[in-house]
Motif scaffolding. Structure first.
Motif, short mmCIF file in Angstrom:
data_model
loop_
_atom_site.label_atom_id
_atom_site.label_comp_id
_atom_site.label_asym_id
_atom_site.label_seq_id
_atom_site.Cartn_x
_atom_site.Cartn_y
_atom_site.Cartn_z
N GLY A 96 40.85 48.28 75.26
CA GLY A 96 41.29 47.17 76.10
C GLY A 96 40.31 46.82 77.20
N ILE A 97 39.29 47.67 77.41
CA ILE A 97 38.28 47.40 78.43
C ILE A 97 37.14 46.65 77.77
CG2 ILE A 97 36.69 48.45 80.08
CD1 ILE A 97 38.63 50.86 80.16
N GLU A 98 36.90 45.45 78.21
CA GLU A 98 35.98 44.54 77.53
C GLU A 98 34.58 45.15 77.36
OE1 GLU A 98 34.38 39.92 77.87
OE2 GLU A 98 35.96 40.65 79.19
N GLU A 99 34.09 45.87 78.40
CA GLU A 99 32.74 46.42 78.34
C GLU A 99 32.61 47.54 77.31
OE1 GLU A 99 33.45 44.76 82.42
OE2 GLU A 99 34.54 46.06 81.03
N LEU A 100 33.73 48.15 76.94
CA LEU A 100 33.70 49.31 76.03
C LEU A 100 34.24 49.02 74.63
CD1 LEU A 100 34.95 52.09 78.48
CD2 LEU A 100 32.65 51.87 77.55
N GLN A 101 34.94 47.90 74.47
CA GLN A 101 35.67 47.70 73.22
C GLN A 101 34.77 47.57 72.00
OE1 GLN A 101 36.62 42.89 73.55
NE2 GLN A 101 38.10 44.37 74.34
N SER A 102 33.50 47.21 72.20
CA SER A 102 32.60 47.08 71.04
C SER A 102 32.36 48.42 70.35
CB SER A 102 31.26 46.47 71.47
OG SER A 102 30.66 47.25 72.49
N ILE A 103 32.53 49.54 71.07
CA ILE A 103 32.30 50.86 70.46
C ILE A 103 33.40 51.20 69.46
CG2 ILE A 103 32.02 53.33 70.91
CD1 ILE A 103 30.84 52.54 73.64
N PRO A 104 34.70 51.20 69.85
CA PRO A 104 35.73 51.49 68.85
C PRO A 104 35.79 50.43 67.75
CG PRO A 104 36.73 50.80 70.93
CD PRO A 104 35.28 51.04 71.20
N ILE A 105 35.48 49.19 68.09
CA ILE A 105 35.49 48.13 67.05
C ILE A 105 34.41 48.42 66.01
CG2 ILE A 105 34.87 45.71 66.65
CD1 ILE A 105 36.52 44.97 69.08
N LYS A 106 33.21 48.82 66.47
CA LYS A 106 32.14 49.13 65.53
C LYS A 106 32.50 50.35 64.69
CE LYS A 106 28.04 48.38 63.83
NZ LYS A 106 27.74 47.13 63.11
N ALA A 107 33.17 51.32 65.33
CA ALA A 107 33.59 52.52 64.59
C ALA A 107 34.59 52.16 63.50
CB ALA A 107 34.19 53.54 65.56
N MET A 108 35.52 51.25 63.80
CA MET A 108 36.50 50.82 62.79
C MET A 108 35.83 49.97 61.71
SD MET A 108 40.02 49.96 64.87
CE MET A 108 39.27 48.93 66.12
N GLN A 109 34.90 49.12 62.13
CA GLN A 109 34.21 48.24 61.19
C GLN A 109 33.44 49.06 60.15
OE1 GLN A 109 31.56 45.55 63.18
NE2 GLN A 109 31.36 44.18 61.43
N SER A 110 33.01 50.28 60.52
CA SER A 110 32.23 51.13 59.62
C SER A 110 33.10 51.98 58.71
CB SER A 110 31.31 52.03 60.44
OG SER A 110 30.43 51.26 61.24
N GLN A 111 34.42 51.90 58.88
CA GLN A 111 35.34 52.69 58.05
C GLN A 111 35.97 51.84 56.95
OE1 GLN A 111 38.17 54.62 60.71
NE2 GLN A 111 36.87 56.44 60.68
N LYS A 112 35.98 52.37 55.74
CA LYS A 112 36.61 51.64 54.64
C LYS A 112 38.13 51.59 54.81
CE LYS A 112 33.15 52.36 51.04
NZ LYS A 112 32.86 52.89 49.69
N LYS A 113 38.69 52.67 55.36
CA LYS A 113 40.13 52.74 55.56
C LYS A 113 40.43 53.18 56.98
CE LYS A 113 43.94 51.98 53.27
NZ LYS A 113 44.20 50.68 52.65
N ILE A 114 40.85 52.23 57.81
CA ILE A 114 41.17 52.53 59.21
C ILE A 114 42.56 53.15 59.28
CG2 ILE A 114 41.47 51.53 61.52
CD1 ILE A 114 39.69 49.19 60.54
N PRO A 115 42.73 54.26 60.00
CA PRO A 115 44.07 54.85 60.14
C PRO A 115 45.09 53.83 60.64
CG PRO A 115 42.41 56.35 61.00
CD PRO A 115 41.70 55.07 60.68
N LYS A 116 46.28 53.88 60.06
CA LYS A 116 47.29 52.86 60.34
C LYS A 116 47.72 52.83 61.80
CE LYS A 116 49.38 51.95 55.87
NZ LYS A 116 50.64 51.90 55.08
N LYS A 117 47.66 54.00 62.49
CA LYS A 117 48.13 54.00 63.88
C LYS A 117 47.27 53.07 64.75
CE LYS A 117 45.54 58.13 65.36
NZ LYS A 117 45.66 59.46 66.01
N PHE A 118 45.97 52.96 64.43
CA PHE A 118 45.10 52.06 65.17
C PHE A 118 45.35 50.60 64.78
CE2 PHE A 118 42.31 55.98 64.87
CZ PHE A 118 42.64 56.42 66.14
N LEU A 119 45.58 50.39 63.48
CA LEU A 119 45.86 49.03 63.00
C LEU A 119 47.15 48.50 63.61
CD1 LEU A 119 44.93 49.41 59.22
CD2 LEU A 119 43.60 48.24 60.98
#
Length: 550
Positions: A96-119
């Motif tokens: 939720g912090i704009e300056e940091l959100q690109s890190i978890p987004i990139k981590a999810m983007q690199s996963q074929k199957k994102i855990p449902k709790k994050f989705l």
């Protein structure tokens, strides 16, 4: 030893608020900076030097933060699945912090199957979900079909209203773009492909929505879209989708036939073999098969092929009822014309063979062709009423008759008896006239392209027919105005009352005012028509109040 607690976001703001409340502000801020500054003492001289050159500690820390963040993001695609999971677990809380959100987004983007709790968490925050790339959005949509449908609905509505695509579908004689080029030029199709990616659940969900829209609206353009979706994944070689698309081979054969303009004997055999080897006429598959055939490009290709086959039978003195190719083509047309009924009712029945077409109607078309070739002394007037009556209750017969009428319009010898009776029968259909818009639109387009228009042609198609049907469609209405601007002065002056009836139709103007994209086009056409009337010294005052409405 517990890991350090990062003073980020709400945690940091709470601590600062508490210190400011208990201590003197200047001292509190200085103590916080000392406690949470860079721990590497070797960096102090560099920080002091930067400070002397006018760089604030804020600017310096931001620059260092961005360098470290970008370095981490660049390494994420090469991390193992285990490390990706750890990184996502540790960083998602800061999304939720704009300056940091690109890190978890990139981590999810690199996963074929994102855990449902994050989705699930992303799904509940629409603003945050909107910022995610499509690789993440697709996985959110896969667990929230309604959210995906909300993305697809506006695109389908846009497709139905898209005049450039709609005009192609309406002209049955169009020498339109090659199918692959048409798909490339279809913005709605391209957007849908972007939404779907390689996701099978999203592809299947899109097909379901297209079926639903077709069931509700009856717009045959949605059958075109159904066909183009299959062929688009073929063009892109998306094997994950192609391998699960039962109608891929059928769509491919029809695409090749549309490109050729006719269905050859070889292709008819290919289609027969396909139906025999695959269960395409059972259950829900029948809906897709019927929709692919009801695609107007496929329907008109079939119609042309039926007519061409009848011409072949005439040349070789073969009875229509004895020809297997004609039976096969007729069966496909029958299947296409029940498409909406099958999709709407979910009653998966194959229409029975219509023996009346083979034994009664096609022989009548044979007589028309023989009469045109002047190989017979048969008076076509004797059969016009029979043919027109047959077409009133049979969509295939109507389709063949319509093709014949438009095809023969450029003929120097054109007996107006049959078109006159046919159009009179057509007008009796009333509410079902909207299904015949491609035929009417094709007539107008053909008349626009003719070098000269006879008075008989104008009387039958404009004065007795178009004035009663133009109101059903804005593009048809617009094409009628274009036709009037092309007409020679003698015909135009004699037909000015027809022009008034068409342009003054209030229902068309009401629809145009709701669809803003049509307004400027109609205004330009009306203005052009007004100038033509003035130049031909014909009263154009009836156009003034209409132009003023825009």
């Amino acid at each position: 030893m517990d890991p350090p607690q990062f003073k980020i976001g709400l945690i940091g703001s709470k601590e600062i608020s508490e210190k400011l409340r208990k201590e003197e502000p200047g001292k509190a801020i200085l103590n916080f900076q000392k406690s949470h500054s860079l721990k590497e003492k070797k960096s102090d001289p560099a920080l002091q030097l930067l400070s002397l050159h006018g760089f604030s500690y804020l600017e310096t820390h931001k620059s260092l933060f961005n360098l470290m963040k970008n370095d981490l993001i660049s390494k994420i695609p090469n991390l193992s699945q285990e490390k990706l999971d750890v990184l996502l677990e540790k960083t998602f809380k800061y999304i939720g912090i704009e300056e940091l959100q690109s890190i978890p987004i990139k981590a999810m983007q690199s996963q074929k199957k994102i855990p449902k709790k994050f989705l699930r968490e992303l799904e509940s925050n629409k603003e945050l979900a909107e910022k995610c790339p499509f690789e993440i959005k697709r996985q959110i949509w896969e667990i929230n079909t309604l959210s995906f449908h909300n993305e697809v609905y506006p695109l389908l509505q846009s497709f139905i209203l898209d005049t450039s695509q709609r005009d192609l579908r309406l002209d049955m004689m169009s020498s339109e773009l090659r199918p692959s080029k048409r798909r490339e030029a279809n913005p709605v199709l391209q957007k849908l492909l972007t939404l779907i990616g390689t996701s099978l659940p999203l592809y299947q969900s899109t097909i379901e929505v297209v079926r639903l829209f077709y069931s509700k609206t009856g717009d045959i353009g949605l059958c075109t879209l159904r066909s183009e979706l299959v062929m688009a994944i073929h063009d892109l070689q998306i094997t994950e989708l192609i391998n699960n698309e039962e109608c891929h081979d059928l769509a491919w054969i029809f695409d090749a036939c549309i490109k050729d303009g006719l269905i050859s004997t070889k292709r008819i055999k290919n289609l027969e073999n396909l139906f025999h080897t695959k269960s395409l006429l059972n259950n829900q598959s029948l809906e897709d098969v019927a929709m692919l055939i009801r695609d107007p490009f496929a329907t008109w290709t079939l119609t042309r092929s039926v007519y061409a086959q009848i011409e072949y039978l005439v040349e070789n003195s073969i009875l229509p009822s004895n020809d297997e190719n004609l039976k096969g083509l007729t069966f496909l047309l029958q299947l296409g014309f029940v498409a909406r009924e099958v999709v709407k009712t979910k009653k998966y029945h194959i229409p029975p063979e219509d023996s009346g077409l083979l034994k009664n109607f096609y022989p009548l078309i044979v007589h028309l062709i023989l009469s045109d070739q002047q190989e017979s002394e048969i008076n076509v007037s004797d059969y016009s009423d029979l043919i027109a009556t047959f077409t009133k209750s049979n969509k295939i017969a109507r389709s063949i008759a319509e093709y014949y009428i438009v095809l023969k319009m450029s003929s120097k010898i054109y007996n107006m008896d049959f078109p006159k009776i046919f159009t009179q029968k057509l007008l009796q259909l009333q509410e079902n006239l909207v299904d015949e818009l491609p035929f009417v639109y094709s007539i107008v387009n053909k008349m626009i392209t003719l070098d000269s228009l006879s008075q008989d042609l104008w009387t039958v198609f404009v004065d007795e027919f178009l004035v009663k049907i133009a109101k059903f469609s804005i593009p048809l209405h617009a094409q009628c105005i274009k036709l009037f601007t092309k007409a020679k002065a003698p015909i135009l002056k004699m037909s000015i009352n027809s022009a008034k009836l068409i342009v003054e139709d209030k229902s068309v103007l009401d629809v145009a005012n709701r669809d803003k994209s049509e307004i400027q086009n109609l205004k330009n056409l009306y203005t052009q028509f007004q100038e033509l009337l003035l130049n031909s010294q014909t009263d154009s005052s009836f156009l003034d109040p209409l132009i003023m409405q825009f």
